[in-house]
Design a protein around this motif. Structure first.
Motif, PDB file in Angstrom:
ATOM      1  N   LEU A  61       0.830  -1.210   0.000  1.00 52.49           N
ATOM      2  CA  LEU A  61       0.000   0.000   0.000  1.00 52.49           C
ATOM      3  C   LEU A  61       0.866   1.262   0.000  1.00 52.49           C
ATOM      4  N   GLY A  62       1.970   1.196   0.709  1.00 54.90           N
ATOM      5  CA  GLY A  62       2.884   2.338   0.733  1.00 54.90           C
ATOM      6  C   GLY A  62       3.420   2.659  -0.646  1.00 54.90           C
ATOM      7  N   TYR A  63       3.799   1.622  -1.413  1.00 61.89           N
ATOM      8  CA  TYR A  63       4.327   1.845  -2.756  1.00 61.89           C
ATOM      9  C   TYR A  63       3.249   2.359  -3.711  1.00 61.89           C
ATOM     10  N   VAL A  64       2.024   1.848  -3.589  1.00 59.53           N
ATOM     11  CA  VAL A  64       0.935   2.307  -4.461  1.00 59.53           C
ATOM     12  C   VAL A  64       0.666   3.790  -4.232  1.00 59.53           C
ATOM     13  N   PHE A  65       0.541   4.180  -2.978  1.00 62.58           N
ATOM     14  CA  PHE A  65       0.239   5.583  -2.690  1.00 62.58           C
ATOM     15  C   PHE A  65       1.450   6.486  -2.921  1.00 62.58           C
TER      16      PHE A  65
END
Length: 404
Positions: A251-255
Motif C-alpha cells: 500500500l505504501g508503494y501504491v500511494f
C-alpha cells in the motif's frame, strides 16, 4: 506570471520559481512534512481494523474527525493569525500536530485514535491555512508560481508519506503516528530558526469574515465544487486500501506512485493546461476524468481485480494533482478579500466533503456491495462538474485573468 523584486542595486529583478527567500523554503519544508502526515496512515488502515477489531466505517472515522475539525477550525485561522502573527500561528499548529499524533500512537482503542485525530485536525487547520497565505505573501515569483510551490510541497509530502508509513506500519500500526510526531517536531525547529518574525496584519480578522467571503458567487461556486470533489478524493484515500489486497509495504508503494503523479502534474502540467484552455474548462475536464477513474475502481472491485484498482489509484494522482493546483489558484482570484480569508472560507466548505465521505464509504460497503463507495464518489464528483458549468458565469473573471 512574472514578478519582480528589488536587487542589491535597487533595480527590479525577476523572481524565478526557485529564487525564493529562506522563509518561503522553511514554510514549504514544513508543508512537505505536514502533508506526509496525511498519507502516512493510509497503508495502516486495514492493520488498525484488524488489530483493534474495528469495522471499515469505524476506522474511516480517523479521516472524518480529522477533516471535520479541520474544516470548522478553518473559520478561526484568520482570527488567530491576525492576533498572534503568521509565525506563531504556524508554530501553534505544528505543536498541536506533534502532541495529538503522539497521543494517537499511544491510544489503545479506535475511539481514542478518532478523538486524537480531531485534535490533529485543529493543528492542521492552523498550519495549512496560514502556510498557503505565508508562501503566497512571502514569495518573489508571483501568486501562481507560489501556489505551484505549495502544491509541489503537498504532492511531495503525500507521495513520500505512504512510503514511510508502509515501512513504519510494517513494524507496528503505531509507528506512523509516532513518525508524524517526530517529523513535525523537526518542522517546528525549522520554522523557529528559518522563518523571521512577520508583522501582524494591520486589520484584525473576525469570525464573520469567511462567511462574508462566501457571499461572493465565484468563491462559493469553487467551494461547493471542491466539497463534491473532495468527497471522491477521500473516498479514494480512505476506502481503496481495503480492496487492493496488499500489505503495508504494498500500500505504501501504491500511494507513493499516486503521490508522485500528483506532485509532477501539479507543477508541470497544470500551468500549461491553464494557459491553453483556462481554469474552468481544465477543472471540468479533470473532474470528469477523475469520476471515470473512480468508476474503473468500481469495475475492478466487481471483477475482484486488485491490479485494476491499483492502476486506477495511481492514475488518479494525475487528475488530482492538476485539479488541486487549478482550483487553489482560482480561489486566490475569486473574491476581493485577503488570501487567508479566501483560503479559510473555501477550506471550511471543502473539508465537509472530506469529513462525510470516509465514514459513508465504509457504511456503503457494509450496507450494499464493496464497489458502492466508488459509484457514490464518482456521482458526487460529476455533480461538482454540473455545479461548475451551471454557475460558470460567476467565474468569467477568473478565465479572463488566465487569458491575461
Amino acid at each position: 506570471m512574472k514578478s519582480y523584486s528589488a536587487g542589491s542595486d535597487g533595480l527590479p529583478r525577476r523572481g524565478g520559481f526557485f529564487d525564493q527567500p529562506k522563509a518561503v523554503w522553511a514554510v514549504a519544508f514544513a508543508c512537505v512534512i505536514s502533508f506526509m502526515g496525511l498519507g502516512l496512515v493510509d497503508p495502516i488502515l486495514p492493520a488498525i481494523a484488524e488489530k483493534l477489531h474495528a469495522s471499515k466505517s469505524q476506522v474511516s472515522l480517523l479521516f472524518t474527525s480529522y477533516n471535520l475539525v479541520t474544516g470548522i477550525a478553518m473559520l478561526i485561522t484568520g482570527v488567530v493569525s491576525s492576533r498572534i502573527g503568521v509565525k506563531w500561528t504556524l508554530l501553534s499548529g505544528i505543536l498541536l500536530i506533534v502532541l495529538f499524533s503522539a497521543l494517537g500512537g499511544a491510544a489503545g482503542s479506535i475511539e481514542g485514535i478518532v478523538g486524537y485525530r480531531g485534535g490533529w485536525g485543529l493543528g492542521n487547520a492552523l498550519f495549512i491555512a496560514t502556510a498557503l497565505s505565508a508562501i503566497v505573501g512571502l514569495s518573489t515569483s508571483g501568486t501562481a508560481r507560489a501556489i505551484i510551490l505549495y502544491e509541489a510541497a503537498l504532492g511531495l509530502g503525500i507521495s513520500v508519506g505512504p512510503l514511510l508509513g508502509g515501512e513504519l506500519g510494517s513494524i507496528s500500526w503505531r509507528g506512523p503516528f509516532f513518525g508524524v510526531s517526530v517529523l513535525m517536531a523537526i518542522a517546528f525547529i525549522s520554522i523557529v530558526f528559518l522563518l523571521p518574525k512577520t508583522p501582524k496584519p494591520k486589520n484584525r480578522s473576525s469570525l464573520a469574515d469567511p462567511f462574508k467571503a462566501l457571499g461572493y458567487p465565484a468563491l462559493m461556486t469553487l467551494a461547493i465544487t471542491a466539497l463534491l470533489y473532495n468527497y471522491g478524493f477521500f473516498t479514494l484515500l480512505a476506502y481503496s486500501p481495503y480492496v487492493m489486497e496488499l500489505n503495508e509495504h504494498g500500500l505504501g508503494y501504491v500511494f507513493f506512485g499516486w503521490g508522485m503523479m500528483l506532485a509532477i502534474t501539479s507543477v508541470f502540467v497544470a500551468p500549461r493546461l491553464q494557459r491553453r484552455f483556462g481554469s474552468v474548462r481544465s477543472i471540468c475536464a479533470m473532474l470528469i476524468l477523475f469520476a471515470v477513474d473512480l468508476l474503473v475502481m468500481a469495475a475492478g472491485t466487481i471483477q475482484h481485480s486488485p491490479k485494476t484498482v491499483i492502476i486506477a489509484v495511481i492514475a488518479a494522482g494525475i487528475f488530482l494533482g492538476i485539479n488541486n493546483t487549478l482550483i487553489t489558484t482560482a480561489v486566490m482570484q475569486a473574491a476581493p478579500v485577503e488570501r487567508s480569508v479566501a483560503s479559510a472560507a473555501y477550506s471550511f466548505v471543502r473539508f465537509v466533503g472530506g469529513a462525510i465521505s470516509p465514514w459513508l464509504a465504509g457504511k456503503l460497503s457494509e450496507w450494499y456491495r464493496a464497489e458502492s463507495p466508488f459509484y457514490m464518489g464518482a456521482f458526487m464528483v460529476l455533480i461538482g462538474v454540473v455545479v461548475l458549468i451551471a454557475r460558470r458565469r460567476h467565474l468569467s473573471g477568473i478565465d479572463a485573468a488566465d487569458a491575461h
